[in-house]
Design a protein around this motif. Structure first.
Motif, PDB file in Angstrom:
ATOM      1  N   SER A  82       0.808  -1.226   0.000  1.00  0.00           N
ATOM      2  CA  SER A  82       0.000   0.000   0.000  1.00  0.00           C
ATOM      3  C   SER A  82       0.839   1.274   0.000  1.00  0.00           C
ATOM      4  CB  SER A  82      -0.931   0.014   1.222  1.00  0.00           C
ATOM      5  OG  SER A  82      -0.169  -0.015   2.423  1.00  0.00           O
ATOM      6  N   SER A  83       2.149   1.161   0.203  1.00  0.00           N
ATOM      7  CA  SER A  83       3.008   2.344   0.299  1.00  0.00           C
ATOM      8  C   SER A  83       3.202   3.050  -1.037  1.00  0.00           C
ATOM      9  CB  SER A  83       4.377   1.952   0.866  1.00  0.00           C
ATOM     10  OG  SER A  83       5.054   1.099  -0.050  1.00  0.00           O
ATOM     11  N   ILE A  84       2.818   2.424  -2.128  1.00  0.00           N
ATOM     12  CA  ILE A  84       3.037   2.989  -3.457  1.00  0.00           C
ATOM     13  C   ILE A  84       2.391   4.366  -3.604  1.00  0.00           C
ATOM     14  CG2 ILE A  84       1.036   1.755  -4.414  1.00  0.00           C
ATOM     15  CD1 ILE A  84       4.343   2.561  -6.257  1.00  0.00           C
ATOM     16  N   PHE A  85       1.221   4.553  -2.991  1.00  0.00           N
ATOM     17  CA  PHE A  85       0.516   5.835  -3.116  1.00  0.00           C
ATOM     18  C   PHE A  85       1.289   6.952  -2.404  1.00  0.00           C
ATOM     19  CE2 PHE A  85      -2.686   2.436  -3.204  1.00  0.00           C
ATOM     20  CZ  PHE A  85      -3.209   2.652  -4.471  1.00  0.00           C
ATOM     21  N   TYR A  86       1.872   6.626  -1.261  1.00  0.00           N
ATOM     22  CA  TYR A  86       2.687   7.600  -0.529  1.00  0.00           C
ATOM     23  C   TYR A  86       3.930   7.958  -1.332  1.00  0.00           C
ATOM     24  CZ  TYR A  86       5.799   9.464   3.108  1.00  0.00           C
ATOM     25  OH  TYR A  86       6.663  10.246   3.826  1.00  0.00           O
ATOM     26  N   PHE A  87       4.583   6.946  -1.902  1.00  0.00           N
ATOM     27  CA  PHE A  87       5.817   7.191  -2.649  1.00  0.00           C
ATOM     28  C   PHE A  87       5.540   8.016  -3.900  1.00  0.00           C
ATOM     29  CE2 PHE A  87       9.544   6.087  -5.242  1.00  0.00           C
ATOM     30  CZ  PHE A  87      10.556   6.285  -4.306  1.00  0.00           C
ATOM     31  N   LEU A  88       4.477   7.690  -4.615  1.00  0.00           N
ATOM     32  CA  LEU A  88       4.114   8.467  -5.805  1.00  0.00           C
ATOM     33  C   LEU A  88       3.775   9.904  -5.432  1.00  0.00           C
ATOM     34  CD1 LEU A  88       1.958   5.884  -7.817  1.00  0.00           C
ATOM     35  CD2 LEU A  88       4.322   6.581  -8.260  1.00  0.00           C
ATOM     36  N   LYS A 109      13.073  12.503   2.205  1.00  0.00           N
ATOM     37  CA  LYS A 109      11.884  11.681   2.443  1.00  0.00           C
ATOM     38  C   LYS A 109      11.838  10.486   1.494  1.00  0.00           C
ATOM     39  CE  LYS A 109       8.629  14.915   4.562  1.00  0.00           C
ATOM     40  NZ  LYS A 109       7.281  15.528   4.446  1.00  0.00           N
ATOM     41  N   LEU A 110      12.267  10.708   0.241  1.00  0.00           N
ATOM     42  CA  LEU A 110      12.314   9.599  -0.713  1.00  0.00           C
ATOM     43  C   LEU A 110      13.265   8.505  -0.232  1.00  0.00           C
ATOM     44  CD1 LEU A 110      12.415  11.261  -4.265  1.00  0.00           C
ATOM     45  CD2 LEU A 110      10.581   9.867  -3.305  1.00  0.00           C
ATOM     46  N   GLU A 301     -10.692  13.654  -3.716  1.00  0.00           N
ATOM     47  CA  GLU A 301      -9.790  14.286  -2.743  1.00  0.00           C
ATOM     48  C   GLU A 301      -9.694  13.475  -1.462  1.00  0.00           C
ATOM     49  OE1 GLU A 301      -9.208  18.555  -0.412  1.00  0.00           O
ATOM     50  OE2 GLU A 301     -10.695  18.360  -2.009  1.00  0.00           O
ATOM     51  N   THR A 302     -10.825  13.041  -0.924  1.00  0.00           N
ATOM     52  CA  THR A 302     -10.800  12.262   0.315  1.00  0.00           C
ATOM     53  C   THR A 302     -10.185  10.885   0.085  1.00  0.00           C
ATOM     54  OG1 THR A 302     -13.087  11.555  -0.109  1.00  0.00           O
ATOM     55  CG2 THR A 302     -12.767  13.436   1.349  1.00  0.00           C
ATOM     56  N   THR A 303     -10.475  10.285  -1.070  1.00  0.00           N
ATOM     57  CA  THR A 303      -9.886   8.979  -1.386  1.00  0.00           C
ATOM     58  C   THR A 303      -8.382   9.092  -1.531  1.00  0.00           C
ATOM     59  OG1 THR A 303     -11.904   8.284  -2.530  1.00  0.00           O
ATOM     60  CG2 THR A 303      -9.913   7.031  -2.986  1.00  0.00           C
ATOM     61  N   SER A 304      -7.923  10.148  -2.189  1.00  0.00           N
ATOM     62  CA  SER A 304      -6.486  10.353  -2.370  1.00  0.00           C
ATOM     63  C   SER A 304      -5.786  10.513  -1.023  1.00  0.00           C
ATOM     64  CB  SER A 304      -6.247  11.586  -3.239  1.00  0.00           C
ATOM     65  OG  SER A 304      -4.867  11.849  -3.352  1.00  0.00           O
ATOM     66  N   GLY A 305      -6.380  11.311  -0.131  1.00  0.00           N
ATOM     67  CA  GLY A 305      -5.791  11.492   1.192  1.00  0.00           C
ATOM     68  C   GLY A 305      -5.731  10.184   1.965  1.00  0.00           C
ATOM     69  N   PHE A 306      -6.770   9.376   1.839  1.00  0.00           N
ATOM     70  CA  PHE A 306      -6.809   8.074   2.507  1.00  0.00           C
ATOM     71  C   PHE A 306      -5.715   7.155   1.965  1.00  0.00           C
ATOM     72  CE2 PHE A 306      -8.429   3.672   1.962  1.00  0.00           C
ATOM     73  CZ  PHE A 306      -8.338   3.261   3.271  1.00  0.00           C
ATOM     74  N   LEU A 307      -5.578   7.092   0.638  1.00  0.00           N
ATOM     75  CA  LEU A 307      -4.595   6.194   0.027  1.00  0.00           C
ATOM     76  C   LEU A 307      -3.169   6.592   0.381  1.00  0.00           C
ATOM     77  CD1 LEU A 307      -6.130   5.747  -3.560  1.00  0.00           C
ATOM     78  CD2 LEU A 307      -6.166   4.097  -1.679  1.00  0.00           C
ATOM     79  N   VAL A 308      -2.907   7.886   0.446  1.00  0.00           N
ATOM     80  CA  VAL A 308      -1.543   8.358   0.679  1.00  0.00           C
ATOM     81  C   VAL A 308      -1.138   8.254   2.148  1.00  0.00           C
ATOM     82  CG1 VAL A 308      -0.021  10.379   0.610  1.00  0.00           C
ATOM     83  CG2 VAL A 308      -1.539   9.887  -1.323  1.00  0.00           C
ATOM     84  N   TYR A 309      -2.010   8.674   3.062  1.00  0.00           N
ATOM     85  CA  TYR A 309      -1.603   8.810   4.469  1.00  0.00           C
ATOM     86  C   TYR A 309      -2.269   7.839   5.438  1.00  0.00           C
ATOM     87  CZ  TYR A 309       0.619  13.105   2.947  1.00  0.00           C
ATOM     88  OH  TYR A 309       1.424  14.015   2.303  1.00  0.00           O
ATOM     89  N   ARG A 310      -3.387   7.208   5.039  1.00  0.00           N
ATOM     90  CA  ARG A 310      -4.102   6.343   5.979  1.00  0.00           C
ATOM     91  C   ARG A 310      -3.994   4.858   5.625  1.00  0.00           C
ATOM     92  NH1 ARG A 310      -7.858   8.857   9.129  1.00  0.00           N
ATOM     93  NH2 ARG A 310      -7.762   6.897  10.271  1.00  0.00           N
ATOM     94  N   ILE A 314       3.667   3.863   6.221  1.00  0.00           N
ATOM     95  CA  ILE A 314       5.090   4.079   5.937  1.00  0.00           C
ATOM     96  C   ILE A 314       5.549   5.450   6.396  1.00  0.00           C
ATOM     97  CG2 ILE A 314       4.700   4.922   3.574  1.00  0.00           C
ATOM     98  CD1 ILE A 314       7.297   3.402   2.807  1.00  0.00           C
ATOM     99  N   ASN A 315       4.671   6.444   6.347  1.00  0.00           N
ATOM    100  CA  ASN A 315       5.054   7.789   6.793  1.00  0.00           C
ATOM    101  C   ASN A 315       5.458   7.767   8.270  1.00  0.00           C
ATOM    102  OD1 ASN A 315       5.406  10.603   6.587  1.00  0.00           O
ATOM    103  ND2 ASN A 315       3.361  10.960   7.428  1.00  0.00           N
ATOM    104  N   MET A 316       4.677   7.047   9.096  1.00  0.00           N
ATOM    105  CA  MET A 316       5.012   6.919  10.515  1.00  0.00           C
ATOM    106  C   MET A 316       6.296   6.113  10.700  1.00  0.00           C
ATOM    107  SD  MET A 316       2.843   5.135  13.616  1.00  0.00           S
ATOM    108  CE  MET A 316       1.289   5.802  13.010  1.00  0.00           C
ATOM    109  N   PHE A 317       6.462   5.071   9.886  1.00  0.00           N
ATOM    110  CA  PHE A 317       7.657   4.229   9.973  1.00  0.00           C
ATOM    111  C   PHE A 317       8.918   5.065   9.748  1.00  0.00           C
ATOM    112  CE2 PHE A 317       9.372  -0.195   8.464  1.00  0.00           C
ATOM    113  CZ  PHE A 317      10.261  -0.193   9.521  1.00  0.00           C
TER     114      PHE A 317
END
Length: 470
Positions: A82-88, A109-110, A301-310, A314-317
């Motif tokens: 699931s981290s792909i959305f955060y990385f992109l 961050k990358l 917008e809400t879906t994008s935020g969910f995919l990236v951060y929720r 990985i962001n917390m990691f």
């Protein structure tokens, strides 16, 4: 060596993506994608049977709840894929077209994201090793169940477990068992429904549909996405052996639609119900209406935020990796010690530390959240493995995780007469925590007491002659 066994050296292939990604660690983007695609490579070599043959005691469609299938796909999918959305998003792919001209790629961050992805694929390899090493089918049956009565037995269990869950909720010290029995009731009812539909048992079908929709409504008014998705997923898996095409063309689109719509629904529901402005039923209606009538821009917008951060943690990691071991030493066996302490019931140790506070202490130390803030940011299981001993901690923690899930599933099949009651009902109902994984303290406590519940349930079913010795 038997005809079906494979050379032990083949297990090393599971670690090849991690090693290759480490070689390219200076090429951040390349390293990340090698590690991310590495999990899909591990899935391939496992399901091809190249390392160890898949269980052949049942068709694949009729054993999907076993750890090598559902637990691995959900746990690894959530943890590593699931981290792909955060990385992109870090690369600017998700940025609005007009803002791309001003977008700055944060190389630090990358690099951290790529480092964490290498930890993920290493953890996946260790997890898969734990499952494959301990996987042994067919299970030696010590008990049997009358299959002709199984549909009715499951329906009765679904009904009985509901008041038991309610009773446990109101008895001091037993509240943690309420969730176990609620889950068992739901799984039993869903299994009974999957049995009743092909058998054309009208009463069973209607009654189990009623139980299912009651559970689904409770999921909708819980304020959480997981119970809703699980409700649909489990029914689809149980119906799949009898209705492969129908399930494929209805449940898969339904699950995709839920991933698109639930972030909007949950935001509206929580802001309405949790603020005290409306009760759960009113909030459910408001949230449903807002979701169905929202324009595509709001949903996107809400879906994008969910995919990236929720969806991914990985962001917390990356925050934990920044602080340990540079500023905070590895914890060694400290987290294991705390996990063992948590198992002791509070009735025997009134001054026992609060589990949430124990876990949050390392969150505060790492700077993931600040003391006094109203957040709960519990580290994922693999993070606790890393915090304990780095790469070695990840390997040991994830190997034990995979082995434990596999051995408990096999024990359940041995105790409850096979796959249906053993893995599909008891293992799935009591040990759903393996699907996602939590901090060491929460996971070990849940697994320990779920195992005790499993043994007690076995003895009850045996005393009622639902289980008979072979």
């Amino acid at each position: 060596m038997s005809a079906t066994s494979k050379p032990i050296e083949r297990y090393l292939l599971l670690y090849f993506p991690w090693a290759l990604a480490a070689v390219f660690s200076d090429e951040t983007i390349v390293s990340y994608f090698i590690a991310w695609l590495g999990s899909f490579f591990i899935f391939y070599v496992i399901y091809s049977g190249w390392i160890k043959p898949l269980p052949n005691d049942r068709p694949v469609a009729e054993q999907l709840m076993r750890p090598i299938f559902l637990v691995q796909i959900i746990f690894i999918g959530y943890m590593a894929c699931s981290s792909i959305f955060y990385f992109l998003d870090l690369l600017g792919v998700n940025q609005a077209q007009e803002s791309k001209l001003f977008f700055h790629v944060d190389t630090a961050k990358l690099a951290l994201a790529a480092q964490c992805q290498r930890y993920y694929v290493l953890g996946h390899a260790a997890f898969a090793t734990g499952i494959l090493v301990t996987m042994k089918y067919p299970i030696e049956k010590k008990f049997k169940v009358d299959n002709s009565k199984l549909a009715n037995t499951l329906m009765v269990m679904a009904v009985i477990f509901l008041p038991v869950a309610s009773l446990a909720l109101h008895i001091n010290g037993l509240s943690q068992f309420a969730g176990q029995f609620n889950s068992l009731s739901f799984i039993a009812g869903t299994l009974a429904l999957a049995f009743a539909i092909p058998l054309k048992k009208v009463f069973n079908t209607l009654f189990c549909l009623f139980l299912y929709f009651v559970n689904f409504y409770q999921a909708l008014t819980s304020g959480f996405k997981e119970p809703i998705i699980i409700s649909v997923l489990v029914l689809g898996i149980f119906l799949y052996p009898s209705y492969k095409k129908a399930v494929t063309f209805t449940f898969i689109p339904a699950l995709l639609a839920l991933f698109m719509l639930l972030p909007t629904y949950n935001i509206v529901f929580r802001s309405t119900a949790w603020s005290g402005n409306a009760d759960s039923e009113q909030a459910y209606k408001i949230a449903l209406d807002a979701t169905l009538n929202a324009d595509n821009g709001v949903i996107d917008e809400t879906t994008s935020g969910f995919l990236v951060y929720r969806l991914s943690e990985i962001n917390m990691f990356t925050t934990f990796v920044q602080s340990t071991p540079k500023y905070i030493d590895f914890y060694g066996l400290e987290l294991i010690g705390q996990s063992i302490e948590v198992i002791v019931p509070r009735i025997f140790w009134p001054s026992k530390p609060v589990t949430e506070l124990l876990v949050m202490e390392r969150v505060y130390n790492a700077g993931v959240a600040y003391r006094g803030s109203n957040v709960s940011a519990k580290p994922a299981y693999i993070v606790d493995g890393y915090l304990s001993a780095g790469n070695l901690g990840i390997v040991l923690a994830l190997f034990i995780y995979g082995a434990a899930a596999q051995l408990i599933s096999q024990k359940a099949e041995q105790l409850f007469g096979g796959y249906i009651l053993g893995t599909a009902l008891v293992f799935t109902g009591l040990f759903q925590i393996f699907w996602r994984g939590l901090s060491f303290e929460f996971l070990l406590n849940s697994v320990f007491w779920s195992y005790i519940t499993m043994i007690i349930l076995h003895r009850i079913l045996k005393s009622r002659h639902i289980l008979e010795e072979v």
